[in-house]
Write a protein that holds these residues in place. Sequence first.
Motif, short mmCIF file in Angstrom:
data_model
loop_
_atom_site.label_atom_id
_atom_site.label_comp_id
_atom_site.label_asym_id
_atom_site.label_seq_id
_atom_site.Cartn_x
_atom_site.Cartn_y
_atom_site.Cartn_z
N ALA A 152 0.84 -1.20 0.00
CA ALA A 152 0.00 0.00 0.00
C ALA A 152 0.88 1.25 0.00
CB ALA A 152 -0.92 -0.01 1.22
N PHE A 153 1.94 1.23 0.79
CA PHE A 153 2.84 2.39 0.85
C PHE A 153 3.54 2.57 -0.49
CE2 PHE A 153 6.62 4.82 1.83
CZ PHE A 153 6.18 5.75 2.76
N VAL A 154 3.99 1.45 -1.08
CA VAL A 154 4.66 1.51 -2.39
C VAL A 154 3.71 2.11 -3.43
CG1 VAL A 154 5.70 0.14 -4.25
CG2 VAL A 154 6.22 -0.41 -1.87
N PHE A 155 2.43 1.70 -3.37
CA PHE A 155 1.45 2.24 -4.32
C PHE A 155 1.34 3.77 -4.19
CE2 PHE A 155 -2.91 3.85 -4.82
CZ PHE A 155 -3.08 3.64 -6.18
N LEU A 156 1.34 4.26 -2.95
CA LEU A 156 1.17 5.70 -2.72
C LEU A 156 2.42 6.48 -3.12
CD1 LEU A 156 -0.62 5.60 0.76
CD2 LEU A 156 -1.68 6.15 -1.45
N ASP A 157 3.59 5.87 -2.92
CA ASP A 157 4.85 6.59 -3.14
C ASP A 157 5.27 6.51 -4.61
OD1 ASP A 157 7.22 7.91 -2.88
OD2 ASP A 157 8.28 6.27 -1.87
N LYS A 158 4.67 7.36 -5.41
CA LYS A 158 4.85 7.28 -6.87
C LYS A 158 6.30 7.50 -7.32
CE LYS A 158 0.44 6.70 -7.57
NZ LYS A 158 -0.03 5.32 -7.68
N GLY A 162 10.78 6.69 -0.85
CA GLY A 162 10.65 6.22 0.53
C GLY A 162 9.75 7.10 1.39
N TYR A 163 9.16 8.13 0.78
CA TYR A 163 8.23 9.02 1.49
C TYR A 163 7.00 9.25 0.62
CZ TYR A 163 12.32 10.23 4.27
OH TYR A 163 13.43 10.17 5.08
N VAL A 164 5.85 9.44 1.27
CA VAL A 164 4.64 9.83 0.55
C VAL A 164 4.44 11.33 0.78
CG1 VAL A 164 2.13 9.58 0.41
CG2 VAL A 164 3.57 7.55 0.72
N SER A 165 4.34 12.08 -0.31
CA SER A 165 4.11 13.52 -0.20
C SER A 165 2.62 13.81 -0.31
CB SER A 165 4.86 14.26 -1.31
OG SER A 165 4.21 13.98 -2.56
N ASP A 171 -2.92 12.49 -5.68
CA ASP A 171 -2.94 11.76 -6.94
C ASP A 171 -3.52 10.37 -6.78
OD1 ASP A 171 -1.84 13.91 -8.19
OD2 ASP A 171 0.20 13.08 -8.34
N ALA A 172 -3.09 9.69 -5.71
CA ALA A 172 -3.54 8.30 -5.48
C ALA A 172 -5.05 8.25 -5.30
CB ALA A 172 -2.85 7.72 -4.26
N GLU A 180 -14.95 13.09 -8.68
CA GLU A 180 -15.64 13.41 -7.41
C GLU A 180 -14.96 14.61 -6.79
OE1 GLU A 180 -16.08 10.21 -4.66
OE2 GLU A 180 -16.56 8.76 -6.23
N ARG A 181 -15.75 15.65 -6.54
CA ARG A 181 -15.14 16.87 -6.02
C ARG A 181 -14.60 16.69 -4.61
NH1 ARG A 181 -19.24 21.66 -7.24
NH2 ARG A 181 -20.63 19.96 -6.69
N SER A 182 -15.18 15.74 -3.88
CA SER A 182 -14.76 15.56 -2.49
C SER A 182 -13.42 14.84 -2.38
CB SER A 182 -15.81 14.75 -1.72
OG SER A 182 -15.92 13.46 -2.30
N SER A 183 -12.94 14.26 -3.49
CA SER A 183 -11.75 13.41 -3.40
C SER A 183 -10.53 14.17 -2.87
CB SER A 183 -11.43 12.77 -4.75
OG SER A 183 -11.14 13.76 -5.71
#
Length: 228
Positions: A152-158, A162-165, A171-172, A180-183
């Motif tokens: 899951a972390f790898v998916f988020l860290d485009k 080693g960090y998710v910004s 983007d994820a 969806e405007r709420s996204s």
Amino acid sequence: MGGVLGKGDSPKASVPETKLETKITEAMQRRETAGSSLKSFDSIILKFPRIDESLRKCKATFEEFDEDRNGAIDPQELKNCFHKLEINFTDEETDDLFEACDINEEKGMKFNEFIVLLCLVYLLKDDPTALHAISRMGMPNLEATFETLVDAFVFLDKNKDGYVSKNEMVDAINETAAGERSSGRIAMKRFEEMDWDRNGMVNFKEFLFAFTRWVGIEDIEDEGEDKV
């Protein structure tokens, strides 16, 4: 310091990264070269119930190693735990791990902190014997669960640093919730729940602590605490 610290958050999170946390980031970067099997943030959310169930089964193991039954694992109990699970960390590595996961600095790890610690051990240790030992302790699904969390972390860290910004989180979630405007709001809320030190970057440890909150692991340890 920006932002208000919520329950379970600690000002300690804003200090520079320790040697251990640098090691965790490097281990994550190595893992990220293999990519992620996940296709959307929704696919992570769909796994919450199974992850929750798997992690709750660790409660018996946590209680087994909480030798004085005070609801927390102290440094010596952790060393005994590692010895029994055949996890070959040096005393210094074990102490560093303990300090990294004892976020309230109480010299005792609560259940959710113990879960985070075991997952960090999983990431750091390319040691099949340690993983088999964890499985033998009655936690056969734990390895798959930890792999899902790493995935899951790898998916988020485009950008695989080693960090998710914040932008990566937006983007994820936008990939999943196109139109969806709420996204964007959802992404910001999720990100703020992870980014304790408000530095705009989330490491794997911060992600894991947020995750235990999302699936309700923190609530387990609160059940009996008021009676103390």
